[in-house]
Scaffold this motif. Structure first.
Motif, mmCIF file in Angstrom:
data_model
loop_
_atom_site.group_PDB
_atom_site.id
_atom_site.type_symbol
_atom_site.label_atom_id
_atom_site.label_comp_id
_atom_site.label_asym_id
_atom_site.label_seq_id
_atom_site.Cartn_x
_atom_site.Cartn_y
_atom_site.Cartn_z
ATOM 1 N N LEU A 1 93.884 83.450 -16.592
ATOM 2 C CA LEU A 1 94.715 82.277 -16.291
ATOM 3 C C LEU A 1 93.932 81.252 -15.476
ATOM 4 O O LEU A 1 94.039 80.045 -15.694
ATOM 5 C CB LEU A 1 95.977 82.716 -15.539
ATOM 6 C CG LEU A 1 97.008 83.475 -16.386
ATOM 7 C CD1 LEU A 1 98.119 84.033 -15.507
ATOM 8 C CD2 LEU A 1 97.594 82.590 -17.477
ATOM 9 N N GLU A 2 93.154 81.740 -14.530
ATOM 10 C CA GLU A 2 92.339 80.798 -13.745
ATOM 11 C C GLU A 2 91.324 80.081 -14.632
ATOM 12 O O GLU A 2 91.123 78.879 -14.505
ATOM 13 C CB GLU A 2 91.599 81.538 -12.628
ATOM 14 C CG GLU A 2 92.451 81.785 -11.409
ATOM 15 C CD GLU A 2 91.623 82.187 -10.191
ATOM 16 O OE1 GLU A 2 92.211 82.366 -9.125
ATOM 17 O OE2 GLU A 2 90.384 82.325 -10.316
ATOM 18 N N TRP A 3 90.660 80.842 -15.487
ATOM 19 C CA TRP A 3 89.663 80.211 -16.376
ATOM 20 C C TRP A 3 90.326 79.151 -17.255
ATOM 21 O O TRP A 3 89.767 78.096 -17.499
ATOM 22 C CB TRP A 3 88.987 81.277 -17.254
ATOM 23 C CG TRP A 3 88.130 82.217 -16.480
ATOM 24 C CD1 TRP A 3 87.488 81.966 -15.300
ATOM 25 C CD2 TRP A 3 87.833 83.581 -16.807
ATOM 26 N NE1 TRP A 3 86.806 83.081 -14.880
ATOM 27 C CE2 TRP A 3 86.987 84.082 -15.784
ATOM 28 C CE3 TRP A 3 88.157 84.424 -17.860
ATOM 29 C CZ2 TRP A 3 86.495 85.379 -15.788
ATOM 30 C CZ3 TRP A 3 87.669 85.726 -17.871
ATOM 31 C CH2 TRP A 3 86.850 86.191 -16.843
ATOM 32 N N LYS A 4 91.518 79.478 -17.720
ATOM 33 C CA LYS A 4 92.190 78.572 -18.647
ATOM 34 C C LYS A 4 92.717 77.336 -17.931
ATOM 35 O O LYS A 4 92.469 76.204 -18.355
ATOM 36 C CB LYS A 4 93.349 79.334 -19.321
ATOM 37 C CG LYS A 4 94.184 78.490 -20.254
ATOM 38 C CD LYS A 4 93.397 78.133 -21.483
ATOM 39 C CE LYS A 4 94.058 76.980 -22.230
ATOM 40 N NZ LYS A 4 93.111 76.278 -23.077
ATOM 41 N N TYR A 5 93.438 77.532 -16.829
ATOM 42 C CA TYR A 5 94.184 76.417 -16.252
ATOM 43 C C TYR A 5 93.505 75.775 -15.051
ATOM 44 O O TYR A 5 93.859 74.659 -14.683
ATOM 45 C CB TYR A 5 95.584 76.888 -15.872
ATOM 46 C CG TYR A 5 96.351 77.338 -17.101
ATOM 47 C CD1 TYR A 5 96.551 76.458 -18.164
ATOM 48 C CD2 TYR A 5 96.834 78.624 -17.218
ATOM 49 C CE1 TYR A 5 97.206 76.871 -19.310
ATOM 50 C CE2 TYR A 5 97.494 79.036 -18.360
ATOM 51 C CZ TYR A 5 97.685 78.153 -19.402
ATOM 52 O OH TYR A 5 98.325 78.554 -20.531
ATOM 53 N N LEU A 6 92.561 76.427 -14.454
ATOM 54 C CA LEU A 6 91.832 75.804 -13.344
ATOM 55 C C LEU A 6 90.458 75.317 -13.784
ATOM 56 O O LEU A 6 90.008 74.259 -13.379
ATOM 57 C CB LEU A 6 91.677 76.789 -12.183
ATOM 58 C CG LEU A 6 92.973 77.212 -11.498
ATOM 59 C CD1 LEU A 6 92.694 78.154 -10.344
ATOM 60 C CD2 LEU A 6 93.729 75.998 -10.990
ATOM 61 N N ASP A 7 89.809 76.124 -14.617
ATOM 62 C CA ASP A 7 88.461 75.742 -15.043
ATOM 63 C C ASP A 7 88.466 75.029 -16.390
ATOM 64 O O ASP A 7 87.411 74.583 -16.850
ATOM 65 C CB ASP A 7 87.571 76.995 -15.130
ATOM 66 C CG ASP A 7 87.492 77.725 -13.798
ATOM 67 O OD1 ASP A 7 87.722 77.076 -12.774
ATOM 68 O OD2 ASP A 7 87.225 78.937 -13.791
ATOM 69 N N ASP A 8 89.647 74.978 -17.029
ATOM 70 C CA ASP A 8 89.785 74.310 -18.331
ATOM 71 C C ASP A 8 88.824 74.847 -19.374
ATOM 72 O O ASP A 8 88.288 74.093 -20.191
ATOM 73 C CB ASP A 8 89.592 72.791 -18.177
ATOM 74 C CG ASP A 8 90.740 72.176 -17.387
ATOM 75 O OD1 ASP A 8 91.885 72.655 -17.536
ATOM 76 O OD2 ASP A 8 90.476 71.233 -16.616
ATOM 77 N N LEU A 9 88.543 76.133 -19.315
ATOM 78 C CA LEU A 9 87.652 76.705 -20.322
ATOM 79 C C LEU A 9 88.388 76.829 -21.655
ATOM 80 O O LEU A 9 89.570 77.199 -21.677
ATOM 81 C CB LEU A 9 87.192 78.101 -19.900
ATOM 82 C CG LEU A 9 86.194 78.210 -18.761
ATOM 83 C CD1 LEU A 9 85.738 79.661 -18.610
ATOM 84 C CD2 LEU A 9 84.983 77.329 -19.005
ATOM 85 N N PRO A 10 87.719 76.536 -22.763
ATOM 86 C CA PRO A 10 88.345 76.772 -24.065
ATOM 87 C C PRO A 10 88.486 78.271 -24.329
ATOM 88 O O PRO A 10 87.759 79.082 -23.733
ATOM 89 C CB PRO A 10 87.380 76.126 -25.063
ATOM 90 C CG PRO A 10 86.088 76.014 -24.346
ATOM 91 C CD PRO A 10 86.388 75.931 -22.877
ATOM 92 N N VAL A 11 89.377 78.595 -25.230
ATOM 93 C CA VAL A 11 89.637 80.000 -25.531
ATOM 94 C C VAL A 11 88.353 80.717 -25.954
ATOM 95 O O VAL A 11 88.129 81.883 -25.611
ATOM 96 C CB VAL A 11 90.712 80.109 -26.640
ATOM 97 C CG1 VAL A 11 90.858 81.555 -27.098
ATOM 98 C CG2 VAL A 11 92.030 79.583 -26.137
#
Lengths: 212, 387
Positions: free
Chosen positions: A151-161
């Motif tokens: 969740l952090e990678w997705k919503y804080l770091d904006d990493l693509p899937v």
């Protein structure tokens, strides 16, 4: 959650069978979470939290065979960590009772739930923003291993899937599925602690130095 | 639009905004995490061994019961005694040389920061003491030590060094410097693996030094080759907003000879760095890797010779002594002429050079053989003593 317990049981079986990959998986899923668990209870003393996290996981390794699978592995490890914290606080001649946190004290939990009626603006006024942030961070740590990271990678770091899949060593499809489950689990845990937070959009943070 | 693309759309939901409000969770330092992993790994191995031993005993006990039903009583009793031998800690290494103060802590003391304790043997550590799994050696401010692992490799500790013996082929260097001389017979034993906070060093048949600081590592290879597998980024939440780690996950390569710099935000897929003979590689606190050529002899290697394991000379010819001295000093050697070679061929050494450094041993032994020596760069030349 039964699925978590099954995963934990499988992991412990692999650990006891001497599977090296399982050790890495255990460490990856536990060390940072236990570190934060300790950190919040010893006045943010980072060095001591690292020591306590290491001692806790070493203790867990020694007693691995005694885990009965009734609670999740993380819950069990947190129980061991509490003892390490108590020992540390005694060593520091501090009150061994330590600090009570949201997941420790039903009264605080009830108080947070009462924020429901006041909405987000009121919540900001009543609870320090950083306390709310700390609560959310602790809730993330109580999700199954790697959910919080994803969740952090997705919503804080904006990493693509695609990148998240690479970090988790999963296919993109599996990573999507994990993210979906992680969001659902996070929503559930937020709902259980402070129901309004999961359904009401928080007010946008105000830039510092700008009057409302 | 693929499913994955849809997932990558900005999620304007309360959940996402809550996460943004919370920000990144605090993380333990990568160096400390690496040390913790090493300690936990040791405990885990101990648990697995204990469990296997117990299982073996159960199996043996079951077998004993079956035999009890089938065989004469006396034979069964003998068998049962054999079935349950008392557990014995396996010796993994033997101390070869000690320069005090050296402290040794035995296995089981620990998890936290691995404190050095009082001697486990009831006396100050000394040559000949054995070390079992989990033993931690701490050379203190001015001590040094040398020990031989059962896999044949010899290991020397410089001052201010702390190292743990995990297995016959695995050590954990907590801080300071060690020098390794592995068994040249590569089929003799598995390669030595040295764990540090910055990565794992694997020996490929060689003499090398590893010096680990709080957040950097230096590897110098005198002979042969070693491999450094730098630590992967500590797996936890994203590293955005955090300083680059010491494992090189955001490092650059100063000379273009090592691992490539990873893409921003990506995974460093090439973390393995090879260090060959007469090379030094450093990985700094920010993952910056530098490489340079170094001499195989000289002041930087002096500490290694000062704690060289003793070389027994009784009944030995001169050439093996010269081989040993040259190996310890990073030299090559030759006789000055055919006459010297003929004379040296007749020499059989007697006595002992214990307590002498290789260079002192040379000074002590050669005059008794009517020989002398000089150095030409890094070449030792032995000649007849004409005085």
């Amino acid at each position: 959650m039964p699925g978590d317990l099954d995963r934990d049981r499988a992991l412990v079986r692999q650990l006891l069978d001497g599977d090296e990959a399982a050790l890495q998986q255990f460490f990856d899923g536990m060390f940072a979470r236990v570190y934060r668990f300790a950190l919040a209870r010893i006045d943010q003393r980072e060095d001591a939290a690292e020591d306590i996290a290491q001692a806790t996981l070493c203790h867990a390794m020694r007693r691995l065979e005694t885990w009965r699978g009734e609670a999740t592995l993380f819950t069990w490890v947190c129980t061991l960590c509490r003892r390490e914290i108590q020992a540390w606080r005694l060593g520091q001649q501090l009150d061994a009772g330590g600090i009570t946190l949201i997941e420790d004290d039903p009264e605080i939990r009830a108080a947070l739930e009462s924020l429901h009626d006041r909405g987000w603006q009121a919540a900001e006024a009543a609870v320090e923003r950083r306390e709310l942030a700390a609560l959310v961070q602790r809730l993330l740590d109580h999700l199954p291993a790697r959910y919080g990271d994803a969740l952090e990678w997705k919503y804080l770091d904006d990493l693509p899937v695609r990148d998240i899949a690479a970090r988790l060593d999963l296919s993109e499809k599996a990573a999507e599925s994990l993210l979906t489950r992680a969001r659902a689990a996070f929503r559930d845990v937020v709902r259980s602690v402070a129901p309004h937070l999961a359904s009401t959009r928080p007010a946008a943070p105000r830039p510092s130095g700008v009057l409302p | 639009m693929s499913a994955s693309d849809q997932f990558d759309q900005p999620p304007e939901t309360p959940i996402a905004e809550l996460l943004r409000l919370a920000g990144h969770r605090p993380q333990p330092s990568p160096q400390r995490a690496a040390l913790a992993l090493a300690a936990i790994d040791a405990e885990w191995r101990h648990t697995v061994r204990r469990r296997r031993r117990r299982r073996s005993l159960w199996r043996l006990a079951t077998a004993a019961i079956v035999l009890l039903l089938l065989a004469p009583t006396a034979w069964i009793a003998r068998r049962a005694r054999r079935a349950a031998p008392p557990p014995v800690s396996q010796t993994l290494a033997t101390l070869l040389a000690v320069s005090p103060p050296l402290r040794v802590a035995t296995a089981g003391t620990g998890a936290r920061a691995i404190p050095a304790q009082a001697p486990a043997h009831g006396h100050p550590p000394r040559a000949g003491d054995t070390l079992t799994a989990g033993a931690v050696l701490d050379s203190g401010a001015s001590g040094r030590a040398a020990f031989r692992l059962t896999n044949g490799a010899t290991v020397r500790l410089d001052e201010q060094t702390r190292v743990r013996v995990d297995a016959a082929s695995r050590l954990t260097l907590e801080r300071g410097a060690i020098y390794v001389e592995s068994d040249s017979r590569r089929d003799a034993a598995p390669a030595l693996e040295l764990r540090t906070a910055q990565g794992v060093v694997r020996d490929i048949g060689t003499q090398f030094e590893v010096r680990a600081g709080d957040d950097d590592i230096r590897i110098r290879v005198r002979e042969g080759e070693v491999e450094l597998e730098r630590r992967a980024p500590v797996p936890a939440s994203g590293d955005a907003g955090r300083p680059p780690t010491a494992d090189g996950s955001r490092g650059t390569v100063a000379d273009g000879g090592g691992a490539p710099a990873p893409e921003a935000g990506g995974v460093d897929r090439d973390r393995v760095v090879r260090v060959t003979q007469a090379e030094e590689v450093r990985v700094g606190a920010r993952g910056l890797l530098s490489r340079r050529i170094i001499p195989r002899h000289g002041a930087d290697w002096a500490w290694v010779a000062s704690i060289a394991p003793p070389f027994p000379i009784e009944g030995v010819r001169l050439a093996p002594l010269l081989d040993w001295v040259s190996r310890e000093q990073g030299w090559s050697w030759r006789y000055a002429d055919a006459a010297t070679a003929r004379h040296a061929g007749t020499v059989i050494l007697h006595g002992s050079i214990d307590g002498l450094t290789p260079s002192q041993a040379l000074d002590a032994v050669l005059p008794t053989c009517d020989l002398s020596h000089r150095l030409d760069g890094a070449q030792l030349i032995v000649h007849l003593d004409t005085r």
